[in-house]
Design a protein around this motif. Structure first.
Motif, PDB file in Angstrom:
ATOM      1  N   UNK A 158       0.783  -1.185  -0.106  1.00 43.95           N
ATOM      2  CA  UNK A 158       0.128   0.056  -0.113  1.00 43.95           C
ATOM      3  C   UNK A 158       0.784   1.347  -0.101  1.00 43.95           C
ATOM      4  N   UNK A 159       0.707   2.053  -1.104  1.00 42.92           N
ATOM      5  CA  UNK A 159       1.803   3.342  -1.382  1.00 42.92           C
ATOM      6  C   UNK A 159       0.657   4.287  -1.207  1.00 42.92           C
ATOM      7  N   UNK A 160       1.251   5.448  -0.473  1.00 48.47           N
ATOM      8  CA  UNK A 160       0.755   6.644  -0.673  1.00 48.47           C
ATOM      9  C   UNK A 160       1.528   7.835  -1.465  1.00 48.47           C
ATOM     10  N   UNK A 161       0.837   8.307  -2.372  1.00 52.70           N
ATOM     11  CA  UNK A 161       1.712   9.178  -3.244  1.00 52.70           C
ATOM     12  C   UNK A 161       0.931  10.729  -2.927  1.00 52.70           C
TER      13      UNK A 161
ATOM     14  N   UNK B  23       1.145  -0.154 -12.648  1.00 56.05           N
ATOM     15  CA  UNK B  23       1.529  -1.385 -13.349  1.00 56.05           C
ATOM     16  C   UNK B  23       2.168  -2.541 -12.734  1.00 56.05           C
ATOM     17  N   UNK B  24       2.908  -2.065 -11.612  1.00 58.66           N
ATOM     18  CA  UNK B  24       3.757  -3.137 -10.608  1.00 58.66           C
ATOM     19  C   UNK B  24       2.604  -3.642  -9.769  1.00 58.66           C
ATOM     20  N   UNK B  25       1.556  -3.390  -9.729  1.00 58.75           N
ATOM     21  CA  UNK B  25       0.480  -4.267  -8.675  1.00 58.75           C
ATOM     22  C   UNK B  25       0.318  -3.391  -7.223  1.00 58.75           C
ATOM     23  N   UNK B  26       0.968  -2.192  -6.964  1.00 59.55           N
ATOM     24  CA  UNK B  26       0.689  -1.654  -5.737  1.00 59.55           C
ATOM     25  C   UNK B  26      -0.856  -1.141  -5.595  1.00 59.55           C
TER      26      UNK B  26
ATOM     27  N   UNK C 221      -3.867   2.195 -17.336  1.00 60.87           N
ATOM     28  CA  UNK C 221      -4.474   0.992 -16.864  1.00 60.87           C
ATOM     29  C   UNK C 221      -5.763   0.877 -16.500  1.00 60.87           C
ATOM     30  N   UNK C 222      -6.582   0.252 -17.372  1.00 60.37           N
ATOM     31  CA  UNK C 222      -8.285   0.290 -17.153  1.00 60.37           C
ATOM     32  C   UNK C 222      -8.476  -0.441 -15.916  1.00 60.37           C
ATOM     33  N   UNK C 223      -7.782  -1.164 -15.140  1.00 59.47           N
ATOM     34  CA  UNK C 223      -8.086  -1.981 -14.007  1.00 59.47           C
ATOM     35  C   UNK C 223      -7.881  -1.356 -12.947  1.00 59.47           C
ATOM     36  N   UNK C 224      -7.423   0.085 -12.882  1.00 52.92           N
ATOM     37  CA  UNK C 224      -6.854   0.705 -11.781  1.00 52.92           C
ATOM     38  C   UNK C 224      -7.966   1.072 -10.637  1.00 52.92           C
ATOM     39  N   UNK C 225      -9.376   0.863 -11.176  1.00 53.78           N
ATOM     40  CA  UNK C 225     -10.128   1.261 -10.098  1.00 53.78           C
ATOM     41  C   UNK C 225     -10.434   0.415  -8.673  1.00 53.78           C
ATOM     42  N   UNK C 226      -9.669  -0.960  -9.288  1.00 52.74           N
ATOM     43  CA  UNK C 226      -9.657  -1.728  -8.021  1.00 52.74           C
ATOM     44  C   UNK C 226      -8.815  -1.734  -6.939  1.00 52.74           C
ATOM     45  N   UNK C 227      -7.544  -0.721  -7.428  1.00 49.05           N
ATOM     46  CA  UNK C 227      -6.498  -0.634  -6.599  1.00 49.05           C
ATOM     47  C   UNK C 227      -6.082   0.743  -6.282  1.00 49.05           C
ATOM     48  N   UNK C 228      -6.912   1.657  -6.485  1.00 47.36           N
ATOM     49  CA  UNK C 228      -6.810   3.247  -6.661  1.00 47.36           C
ATOM     50  C   UNK C 228      -7.825   4.030  -5.893  1.00 47.36           C
ATOM     51  N   UNK C 229      -7.343   4.844  -4.875  1.00 48.46           N
ATOM     52  CA  UNK C 229      -8.219   5.774  -4.485  1.00 48.46           C
ATOM     53  C   UNK C 229      -7.662   7.284  -4.517  1.00 48.46           C
ATOM     54  N   UNK C 230      -8.276   8.310  -4.725  1.00 48.84           N
ATOM     55  CA  UNK C 230      -7.678   9.553  -4.826  1.00 48.84           C
ATOM     56  C   UNK C 230      -8.603  10.670  -4.168  1.00 48.84           C
TER      57      UNK C 230
END
Length: 241
Positions: free
Chosen positions: A9-12, A29-32, A47-56
Motif C-alpha cells: 500500500x503506497x501513498x503518493x 503497473x507493478x500491482x501496488x 491501466x483500465x483495471x486501476x479502479x480496484x487498486x486506486x483511491x484519490x
C-alpha cells in the motif's frame, strides 16, 4: 528483473503533473494499491483495471487540515501503509532581487512544509508498524542552485537535508528515507523554457535530458523488495556533472 509491488500500500502525495502521473502509473503497473492526492491537474491512468487498486483525493498540501483528513482516510482504507512518496511541488520563478515574499513562501509551503506535515502524520503509522519506506522527490537544483529559482532551489535543498536527517531519526524503527533528485526534464512547470532544455542537453555528458518515466521506474525500484538496506541517500538521476 521483474519488479512487483503486489500486496503493498503506497501513498503518493502529488500524483498529477508529469512526474507524479508517471510514478502513479508505474505503481499501478507493478500491482501496488495506491492512495493518491492531486490538486490542480487531473490524474491520467493508462491501466483500465486501476479502479480496484486506486483511491484519490483532491488536496492542497498547504491546508494542513485538508491534508490530514485525506491521509487519515487512506490509513483507514488500507490499514497498513508500506510506503510514502512525497512529490508535491511548484515553481514561482523570478530573479532574487525582485522576488516577492509571497512567492518565496508559497514554494516553501508546498515543496518543503507539505513534506513535513505528510511525513510526520504517516511516519507515526510506520513507527507503530516498525516498517516503511519514504521517498521524497527533490531536485538537482537543490544540489547546485538555479538561476532565477532561489525559492525552488532552497525548498529542494531543504528537502534533501530533511530527508537525510529524518532517515537518522526513523531508522531505529525500520523505516528508510531516501531522496530522488530528477535532472532537467520537460514538465508542465517548464514547457515554455526551450532555453533551459538546450542548456541541460549541452551540459549533459550524454547529450540528453531526464524523463518522467525514468524517475518513476527508479522510484518504484527503491520501493521494491530488491532494496532493503538503503537509507539516508540522495539519488541524483541526471547525466550532468
Amino acid at each position: 528483473m521483474e519488479i512487483s509491488l503486489k500486496g503493498k500500500n503506497v501513498i503518493l502525495i502529488g500524483a498529477s503533473g508529469s512526474i507524479g502521473n508517471s510514478i502513479l502509473n508505474q505503481l499501478i503497473l507493478t500491482g501496488a494499491r495506491v492512495g493518491a492526492t492531486y490538486n490542480k491537474t487531473n490524474i491520467t491512468i493508462s491501466d483500465p483495471s486501476y479502479k480496484d487498486i486506486l483511491i484519490t483525493k483532491k488536496v492542497d498540501v498547504r491546508d494542513i487540515n485538508e491534508l490530514k483528513s485525506a491521509l487519515q482516510e487512506f490509513i483507514k482504507h488500507f490499514k497498513k501503509i508500506d510506503a510514502l512518496i512525497y512529490n508535491s511541488g511548484i515553481c514561482e520563478d523570478s530573479l532574487f532581487p525582485i522576488m516577492k515574499y509571497k512567492d518565496w513562501r508559497s514554494v516553501l509551503d508546498v515543496n518543503l512544509d507539505g513534506a513535513f506535515h505528510a511525513i510526520k502524520i504517516l511516519s507515526k503509522e510506520m513507527i507503530r508498524q516498525k516498517d516503511g519506506k519514504i521517498i521524497t522527490i527533490a531536485s538537482s537544483k537543490g544540489l547546485s542552485g538555479s538561476y532565477g529559482q532561489a525559492n525552488y532551489a532552497a525548498s529542494k535543498a531543504g528537502l534533501i537535508g530533511f530527508s537525510k536527517s529524518i532517515a537518522r531519526d526513523l531508522g531505529r524503527f525500520g523505516i528508510s528515507v531516501n531522496a530522488v533528485c530528477p535532472g532537467f526534464m520537460v514538465t508542465n512547470l517548464n514547457r515554455d523554457r526551450r532555453d533551459k532544455e538546450l542548456n541541460a542537453k549541452n551540459s549533459s555528458v550524454l547529450g540528453c535530458i531526464s524523463n518522467p518515466q525514468e524517475i518513476a521506474s527508479f522510484t518504484v525500484y527503491l520501493l521494491s523488495d530488491y532494496v532493503n538496506n538503503v537509507s539516508g541517500q540522495i539519488f541524483n538521476i541526471d547525466s550532468r556533472l
